[in-house]
Design a protein around this motif. Structure first.
Motif, PDB file in Angstrom:
ATOM      1  N   LYS A   4       6.722   5.023  10.720  1.00 30.49           N
ATOM      2  CA  LYS A   4       6.831   3.985   9.697  1.00 30.49           C
ATOM      3  C   LYS A   4       6.346   4.527   8.358  1.00 30.49           C
ATOM      4  CE  LYS A   4       5.995   0.034  12.721  1.00 30.49           C
ATOM      5  NZ  LYS A   4       5.099  -1.121  12.965  1.00 30.49           N
ATOM      6  N   ASP A   5       6.934   4.035   7.276  1.00 30.65           N
ATOM      7  CA  ASP A   5       6.459   4.421   5.957  1.00 30.65           C
ATOM      8  C   ASP A   5       5.217   3.589   5.620  1.00 30.65           C
ATOM      9  OD1 ASP A   5       7.424   2.119   3.842  1.00 30.65           O
ATOM     10  OD2 ASP A   5       8.756   2.290   5.585  1.00 30.65           O
ATOM     11  N   LEU A   7       4.390   1.496   3.260  1.00 29.04           N
ATOM     12  CA  LEU A   7       4.571   0.091   2.896  1.00 29.04           C
ATOM     13  C   LEU A   7       4.856  -0.780   4.113  1.00 29.04           C
ATOM     14  CD1 LEU A   7       6.566   0.368  -0.446  1.00 29.04           C
ATOM     15  CD2 LEU A   7       4.177  -0.239  -0.119  1.00 29.04           C
ATOM     16  N   THR A   8       5.593  -0.254   5.072  1.00 26.59           N
ATOM     17  CA  THR A   8       5.851  -1.005   6.300  1.00 26.59           C
ATOM     18  C   THR A   8       4.561  -1.205   7.077  1.00 26.59           C
ATOM     19  OG1 THR A   8       8.093  -0.114   6.408  1.00 26.59           O
ATOM     20  CG2 THR A   8       7.191  -1.038   8.441  1.00 26.59           C
ATOM     21  N   VAL A   9       3.732  -0.172   7.135  1.00 31.41           N
ATOM     22  CA  VAL A   9       2.440  -0.287   7.819  1.00 31.41           C
ATOM     23  C   VAL A   9       1.602  -1.375   7.160  1.00 31.41           C
ATOM     24  CG1 VAL A   9       0.268   0.898   8.346  1.00 31.41           C
ATOM     25  CG2 VAL A   9       2.442   2.096   8.620  1.00 31.41           C
ATOM     26  N   ARG A  11       2.630  -3.921   5.228  1.00 31.60           N
ATOM     27  CA  ARG A  11       3.244  -5.238   5.426  1.00 31.60           C
ATOM     28  C   ARG A  11       2.973  -5.751   6.830  1.00 31.60           C
ATOM     29  NH1 ARG A  11       8.400  -4.114   4.570  1.00 31.60           N
ATOM     30  NH2 ARG A  11       8.801  -3.927   6.774  1.00 31.60           N
ATOM     31  N   ASP A  12       3.168  -4.901   7.835  1.00 36.98           N
ATOM     32  CA  ASP A  12       2.926  -5.309   9.217  1.00 36.98           C
ATOM     33  C   ASP A  12       1.461  -5.698   9.433  1.00 36.98           C
ATOM     34  OD1 ASP A  12       5.574  -4.767   9.658  1.00 36.98           O
ATOM     35  OD2 ASP A  12       5.217  -2.935  10.821  1.00 36.98           O
ATOM     36  N   HIS A  13       0.556  -4.939   8.836  1.00 38.07           N
ATOM     37  CA  HIS A  13      -0.864  -5.225   9.002  1.00 38.07           C
ATOM     38  C   HIS A  13      -1.231  -6.552   8.328  1.00 38.07           C
ATOM     39  CE1 HIS A  13      -5.139  -4.601   9.492  1.00 38.07           C
ATOM     40  NE2 HIS A  13      -5.285  -4.887   8.205  1.00 38.07           N
TER      41      HIS A  13
END
Length: 124
Positions: A4-5, A7-9, A11-13
């Motif tokens: 994952k990039d 920003l995805t990490v 956002r998910d967090h």
């Protein structure tokens, strides 16, 4: 599995922990740990620029490294003081020029120490 990039990490967090309460400081620590678990580290732009410089040139010699550190603001030259500076050689005298690392570079070196020792074991 695709990595994952950052920003995805993030956002998910944030989505996963949205309903949890905590101080802003604890939230920042949680976000930093989420990035570390995903294989990322927070570092200064200057430290990233230094790494990019070294990789793009496929290496670097000591005088050039010292100058790039100074140019990027990751180090500066101060008079050597044996009471303050632990990295000097036995031949350094008080008042000699000493390259002092910035807090940003010291944080990167501290973070990288574990990873470097793990990688050096694989390279031998």
């Amino acid at each position: 599995m695709k990595r994952k990039d950052p920003l995805t990490v993030l956002r998910d967090h944030v989505i996963a922990t949205d309903d949890q309460t905590g101080s802003p400081g604890m939230k920042a620590v949680d976000i930093e740990r989420a990035l570390e678990r995903a294989g990322f580290a927070i570092m200064s732009n200057e430290a990233a620029a230094l790494l990019a410089f070294i990789v793009s040139r496929r290496g670097i010699n000591e005088p050039v490294l010292d100058q790039v550190l100074i140019d990027l603001g990751l180090a500066h030259i101060v008079p050597y003081d044996p009471a303050q500076h632990t990295g000097g050689s036995d031949q350094m005298l008080p008042g000699d020029s000493y390259l002092k690392y910035s807090d940003a570079l010291s944080a990167v070196l501290e973070h990288g120490r574990v990873h470097i020792s793990a990688a050096s074991g694989k390279l031998q």
